[in-house]
Design an enzyme around this catalytic site. Structure first.
Site, PDB file in Angstrom:
ATOM      1  N   SER A 151       0.857  -1.194   0.000  1.00  0.00           N
ATOM      2  CA  SER A 151       0.000   0.000   0.000  1.00  0.00           C
ATOM      3  C   SER A 151       0.887   1.235   0.000  1.00  0.00           C
ATOM      4  O   SER A 151       2.033   1.195   0.477  1.00  0.00           O
ATOM      5  CB  SER A 151      -0.867   0.013   1.269  1.00  0.00           C
ATOM      6  OG  SER A 151      -1.403   1.303   1.485  1.00  0.00           O
ATOM      7  N   TYR A 163      -1.275  -1.099  10.230  1.00  0.00           N
ATOM      8  CA  TYR A 163      -1.423  -1.317   8.781  1.00  0.00           C
ATOM      9  C   TYR A 163      -0.135  -0.925   8.043  1.00  0.00           C
ATOM     10  O   TYR A 163       0.359  -1.682   7.198  1.00  0.00           O
ATOM     11  CB  TYR A 163      -2.611  -0.495   8.285  1.00  0.00           C
ATOM     12  CG  TYR A 163      -2.982  -0.713   6.842  1.00  0.00           C
ATOM     13  CD1 TYR A 163      -3.696  -1.840   6.450  1.00  0.00           C
ATOM     14  CD2 TYR A 163      -2.635   0.220   5.860  1.00  0.00           C
ATOM     15  CE1 TYR A 163      -4.055  -2.034   5.115  1.00  0.00           C
ATOM     16  CE2 TYR A 163      -2.994   0.033   4.537  1.00  0.00           C
ATOM     17  CZ  TYR A 163      -3.706  -1.099   4.165  1.00  0.00           C
ATOM     18  OH  TYR A 163      -4.052  -1.284   2.853  1.00  0.00           O
TER      19      TYR A 163
HETATM   20  N1  LIG Z   1      -8.847  -0.628  -1.898  1.00  0.00           N
HETATM   21  C1  LIG Z   1      -7.821   0.184  -1.757  1.00  0.00           C
HETATM   22  O1  LIG Z   1      -7.916   1.384  -2.027  1.00  0.00           O
HETATM   23  C2  LIG Z   1      -6.490  -0.335  -1.276  1.00  0.00           C
HETATM   24  C3  LIG Z   1      -5.406   0.543  -1.194  1.00  0.00           C
HETATM   25  C4  LIG Z   1      -4.174   0.052  -0.787  1.00  0.00           C
HETATM   26  C5  LIG Z   1      -4.028  -1.281  -0.466  1.00  0.00           C
HETATM   27  N2  LIG Z   1      -5.097  -2.126  -0.547  1.00  0.00           N
HETATM   28  C6  LIG Z   1      -4.890  -3.528  -0.190  1.00  0.00           C
HETATM   29  O2  LIG Z   1      -5.436  -4.355  -1.197  1.00  0.00           O
HETATM   30  C7  LIG Z   1      -5.924  -5.552  -0.627  1.00  0.00           C
HETATM   31  C8  LIG Z   1      -7.378  -5.776  -1.029  1.00  0.00           C
HETATM   32  O3  LIG Z   1      -8.120  -4.635  -0.642  1.00  0.00           O
HETATM   33  P1  LIG Z   1      -9.708  -4.518  -0.880  1.00  0.00           P
HETATM   34  O4  LIG Z   1     -10.005  -3.065  -0.917  1.00  0.00           O
HETATM   35  O5  LIG Z   1     -10.103  -5.373  -1.996  1.00  0.00           O
HETATM   36  O6  LIG Z   1     -10.221  -5.096   0.524  1.00  0.00           O
HETATM   37  P2  LIG Z   1     -11.595  -5.817   0.899  1.00  0.00           P
HETATM   38  O7  LIG Z   1     -11.797  -5.582   2.352  1.00  0.00           O
HETATM   39  O8  LIG Z   1     -12.688  -5.425  -0.050  1.00  0.00           O
HETATM   40  O9  LIG Z   1     -11.273  -7.358   0.638  1.00  0.00           O
HETATM   41  C9  LIG Z   1     -10.382  -8.054   1.457  1.00  0.00           C
HETATM   42  C10 LIG Z   1     -10.784  -9.512   1.454  1.00  0.00           C
HETATM   43  O10 LIG Z   1      -9.863 -10.206   2.316  1.00  0.00           O
HETATM   44  C11 LIG Z   1     -10.611 -11.146   3.071  1.00  0.00           C
HETATM   45  N3  LIG Z   1      -9.912 -11.452   4.321  1.00  0.00           N
HETATM   46  C12 LIG Z   1      -9.733 -10.643   5.387  1.00  0.00           C
HETATM   47  N4  LIG Z   1      -9.118 -11.289   6.373  1.00  0.00           N
HETATM   48  C13 LIG Z   1      -8.878 -12.551   5.925  1.00  0.00           C
HETATM   49  C14 LIG Z   1      -8.286 -13.706   6.498  1.00  0.00           C
HETATM   50  N5  LIG Z   1      -7.801 -13.698   7.748  1.00  0.00           N
HETATM   51  N6  LIG Z   1      -8.211 -14.838   5.760  1.00  0.00           N
HETATM   52  C15 LIG Z   1      -8.728 -14.880   4.492  1.00  0.00           C
HETATM   53  N7  LIG Z   1      -9.310 -13.800   3.911  1.00  0.00           N
HETATM   54  C16 LIG Z   1      -9.394 -12.679   4.619  1.00  0.00           C
HETATM   55  C17 LIG Z   1     -11.959 -10.471   3.321  1.00  0.00           C
HETATM   56  O11 LIG Z   1     -12.968 -11.425   3.658  1.00  0.00           O
HETATM   57  C18 LIG Z   1     -12.204  -9.765   2.000  1.00  0.00           C
HETATM   58  O12 LIG Z   1     -12.944 -10.577   1.112  1.00  0.00           O
HETATM   59  C19 LIG Z   1      -5.707  -5.425   0.878  1.00  0.00           C
HETATM   60  O13 LIG Z   1      -4.502  -6.057   1.239  1.00  0.00           O
HETATM   61  C20 LIG Z   1      -5.599  -3.921   1.082  1.00  0.00           C
HETATM   62  O14 LIG Z   1      -4.850  -3.602   2.226  1.00  0.00           O
HETATM   63  C21 LIG Z   1      -6.338  -1.680  -0.936  1.00  0.00           C
END
Ligand SMILES: NC(=O)c1ccc[n+]([C@@H]2O[C@H](COP(=O)([O-])OP(=O)(O)OC[C@H]3O[C@@H](n4cnc5c(N)ncnc54)[C@H](O)[C@@H]3O)[C@@H](O)[C@H]2O)c1
Length: 253
Positions: A151, A163
């Site tokens: 991130s 985080y």
């Molecule tokens: N969306 C953004 O703007 C953004 C920005 C920077 C980084 N990220 C990173 O991208 C990744 C995906 O983000 P997103 O926005 O799609 O998140 P999201 O919350 O929509 O999806 C995350 C998924 O991970 C699953 N999950 C959580 N804990 C878990 C566990 N212990 N075991 C198995 N599955 C688990 C959840 O059930 C969910 O389906 C994350 O690592 C997030 O930190 C996202």
């Protein structure tokens, strides 16, 4: 590596960015093993991928539990007969200040549980899945690709001790694993997204979204498929390893 006919494990594959990557890979003929905690959403995404004519399977697994991860990857190997890629994408956020002090009085502090719950999923979970995937890929002798989703917060961000630390750690593991696993033909890379439009951002107040857009040189949030496109680039470019793509519209200073 070509996506067509390759098998990719995607953690957090039920929704959001994990789903977007699964759909893009499936559109190119890649098979997907989707790992998540949420069985209903997993099934829905599996069905969407299958409708594109590829093999897709759901694995309900908590990636921070070693025994569950070992069992899941053994099952993936047995179900698909091979594993060519892993996207370490599952993650969570539990923001809070390290301490809160008002008028010289300590009001609150980030709890041990708040800190470790994020580290256990984002960092320990990525370690466990990376280890199991690397063991399969190295022993099947056909190389592979691992992508860790970091991130923009990996540089350090207010209210994100847990985080930011986890996302810096998965970024350094990219470099370590790329060096360790090159001998097995396994490339390891990362993507550091800025703010990507998801269900979560859709629920934010319009003013908050507007403020966010103003801070992003590209003038908008990222699109989920643009993130998935970066993953495709890493998979297909056999010279890309040990590095992180910053997918943030220029947000990082
Ligand atoms: N969306 C953004 O703007 C953004 C920005 C920077 C980084 N990220 C990173 O991208 C990744 C995906 O983000 P997103 O926005 O799609 O998140 P999201 O919350 O929509 O999806 C995350 C998924 O991970 C699953 N999950 C959580 N804990 C878990 C566990 N212990 N075991 C198995 N599955 C688990 C959840 O059930 C969910 O389906 C994350 O690592 C997030 O930190 C996202």
């Amino acid at each position: 590596m070509q996506i067509k006919d390759s098998v990719f494990a995607i953690t957090g594959g039920a929704q959001g960015l994990g789903r977007a990557m699964a759909m893009r890979f499936a559109r190119q003929g890649g098979h997907v093993a989707l790992i998540d905690l949420n069985p209903e959403r997993l099934q829905a995404t599996v069905a969407e991928c299958e409708a594109l004519g590829v093999q897709a399977r759901a694995y309900v697994c908590n990636i921070s539990e070693e025994a569950q991860v070992e069992q899941t990857f053994a099952q993936i190997k047995s179900d698909f007969g091979q594993l060519n890629g892993l996207i370490n994408n599952a993650g969570l956020m539990r923001d809070g200040m390290l301490i809160k002090v008002k008028d010289g009085q300590l009001l609150d502090k980030m709890s041990y549980e708040q800190f470790t719950s994020v580290i256990n999923v984002n960092l320990v979970g990525s370690f466990l899945c990376g280890r199991e995937a690397a063991a399969i890929m190295a022993t099947q002798g056909k190389g592979g690709v691992i992508i860790n989703i970091s991130s923009v917060s990996r540089a350090g961000n207010m209210g994100q001790s847990n985080y930011s630390a986890s996302k810096a750690a998965v970024a350094t593991m990219v470099v370590t694993w790329a060096r360790e696993l090159a001998r097995h033909g396994i490339r390891v890379a990362g993507i550091a997204p800025g703010v990507i439009a998801t269900d979560m951002t859709a629920q934010m107040k319009p003013e908050a979204i507007e403020r966010m857009k103003q801070a992003i040189p590209a003038g908008r949030l990222g699109d989920q498929d643009e993130l998935a496109h970066s993953a495709q680039y890493i998979i297909e470019n056999d010279y890309f390893t040990g590095r992180i793509i910053e997918m943030d519209g220029g947000l990082r200073v």
